[in-house]
Motif scaffolding. Structure first.
Motif, PDB file in Angstrom:
ATOM      1  N   ASN A 124       0.846  -1.195   0.000  1.00 56.98           N
ATOM      2  CA  ASN A 124       0.000   0.000   0.000  1.00 56.98           C
ATOM      3  C   ASN A 124       0.886   1.251   0.000  1.00 56.98           C
ATOM      4  OD1 ASN A 124      -1.670   2.139   0.628  1.00 56.98           O
ATOM      5  ND2 ASN A 124      -2.925   0.958   2.061  1.00 56.98           N
ATOM      6  N   PRO A 125       0.823   2.066  -1.084  1.00 57.25           N
ATOM      7  CA  PRO A 125       1.755   3.201  -1.194  1.00 57.25           C
ATOM      8  C   PRO A 125       1.527   4.274  -0.127  1.00 57.25           C
ATOM      9  CG  PRO A 125       0.099   3.274  -2.946  1.00 57.25           C
ATOM     10  CD  PRO A 125      -0.101   1.976  -2.220  1.00 57.25           C
ATOM     11  N   LYS A 126       0.347   4.241   0.526  1.00 60.03           N
ATOM     12  CA  LYS A 126       0.048   5.283   1.522  1.00 60.03           C
ATOM     13  C   LYS A 126       0.520   4.895   2.914  1.00 60.03           C
ATOM     14  CE  LYS A 126      -3.923   7.014  -0.963  1.00 60.03           C
ATOM     15  NZ  LYS A 126      -5.319   6.779  -1.171  1.00 60.03           N
ATOM     16  N   MET A 127       1.030   3.680   3.055  1.00 58.53           N
ATOM     17  CA  MET A 127       1.459   3.235   4.397  1.00 58.53           C
ATOM     18  C   MET A 127       2.972   3.296   4.546  1.00 58.53           C
ATOM     19  SD  MET A 127      -0.988  -0.048   5.094  1.00 58.53           S
ATOM     20  CE  MET A 127      -0.436  -0.473   6.729  1.00 58.53           C
ATOM     21  N   MET A 128       3.428   3.742   5.727  1.00 57.43           N
ATOM     22  CA  MET A 128       4.854   3.702   6.018  1.00 57.43           C
ATOM     23  C   MET A 128       5.305   2.240   6.051  1.00 57.43           C
ATOM     24  SD  MET A 128       5.957   6.438   8.913  1.00 57.43           S
ATOM     25  CE  MET A 128       5.100   5.611  10.204  1.00 57.43           C
TER      26      MET A 128
END
Ligand code: SF4
Length: 342
Positions: A124-128
């Protein structure tokens, strides 16, 4: 790193089978219905996986190879119970997991994780990165202390060759090889027994491929992992596998240890596949004859009668057009499905 039993869930309520193999797959089939019309009447089936059987031992790597569409990925995902099998059985750690669901399946899944082909699409690109790797732990152990989870994830990141700063970054800040390392760290988070690696290096540069394969081999020793390693590239599979199974049109046509397969491939399809591997030595290259197969792989919607390979096989006999050859052991641990062998 804490590899304690705190991450283990007891699955002893499941039916017992055998203690010796980590995984036993018997007569596994995965068919998809072909439907037509408003009422979606079933008019046929796509035989994506058509009656395959094999075992995988503790700590072993079994490579599954074959051309695109041969059913190897579907087989892997069905074994992980990401999809329901049509028939056949799957025993994992001695327990029948073929028909389990709900909480029982969730417990088993903890021990079976996956590394995907495209690490970017699977993260998921939005998760660190720290949250991506710790997500499975948070899902399975919501009451675990945050600082314990964080330090465990930091250690995992170190172990796959990333710095602790990676924890606070996002997937787009990493190269393809580093993203695959993140995917591997995430797959290890729950300390699984089995990892299904589906073309894990095929999206990477050749120079990076061997680094990731070497890392996977090191982790296998350290975490006592078994790998089901799916790839179309025979050089990649040779690098990492103990045994190799060759698939063609949903069927396993040959399975044996790595040495036997590369030294003495028996099935005509395996021989053709191996003849395409580039040889670095010019002398050897001159001697090696490349086998060019005629025709295309038939559709799994309409597989030919008899041997699935008979339309392309240079050694085809009348019996091949009528009778499907069973997978038979022709020497110790070497099984082949071909009428040329008994
Ligand atoms: Fe070729 Fe016949 Fe063997 Fe199939 S069974 S691989 S057609 S020789």
């Amino acid at each position: 790193m804490n590899q304690s039993n705190t991450l283990r869930i007891n699955t002893s309520t499941l039916t017992k089978s055998t203690e010796t193999n980590l995984l036993e797959v018997k007569n596994l089939k995965k068919y998809y219905p072909i439907t037509s019309g408003l009422l979606r009447k079933e008019i046929g089936q796509v035989k994506a996986v058509d009656d395959i059987s094999f075992t995988l031992k503790d700590g072993e790597t079994l490579g599954l190879v074959g051309e695109s569409g041969c059913g190897k990925s579907t087989a892997g995902r069905t074994i992980l119970r990401l999809m329901d099998p049509t028939s056949g059985s799957i025993h994992f750690q001695g327990k029948d997991i073929t028909k389990i669901s709900g909480g029982t399946l969730r417990k088993v899944r903890q021990d079976m994780q996956m590394v995907f082909q495209d690490p970017y699409a699977s993260l998921n690109p939005k998760m660190m990165v720290g949250h991506l790797v710790s997500e499975p732990i948070r899902n399975y152990y919501p009451n675990r202390k945050e600082n314990e989870t964080r330090s465990e994830v930091m250690e995992l990141l170190n172990r796959v060759g990333l710095s602790e700063e990676a924890y606070y970054k996002y997937p787009h800040e990493f190269s393809g090889g580093q993203r695959q390392r993140i995917g591997i760290a995430r797959a290890l988070a729950l300390r699984p027994k089995l990892i299904l690696a589906d073309e894990p290096v095929s999206a990477l540069d050749v120079s990076v491929q061997s680094q990731v394969l070497n890392l996977m081999q090191d982790l296998q020793q350290e975490f006592k992992l078994s790998y089901l390693f799916i790839a179309h590239n025979l050089s990649v599979v040779k690098h990492i596998s103990d045994r190799i199974g060759v698939m063609y049109l949903g069927r396993l046509v040959e399975i044996t240890d790595k040495k036997s397969l590369y030294r003495e491939p028996l099935h005509p399809y395996t021989q053709a596949l191996l003849s395409t591997i580039p040889v670095p030595d010019p002398q050897a290259r001159f001697k090696k004859e490349r086998i060019i197969l005629q025709g295309d792989v038939p559709s799994p919607e309409n597989p030919p009668l008899g041997c699935a390979f008979h339309l392309r096989c240079p050694y085809v006999k009348p019996v091949c057009e009528q009778i499907k050859p069973p997978l038979k052991e022709v020497s110790s641990g070497h099984q082949v499905a071909c009428h040329l062998y008994g």
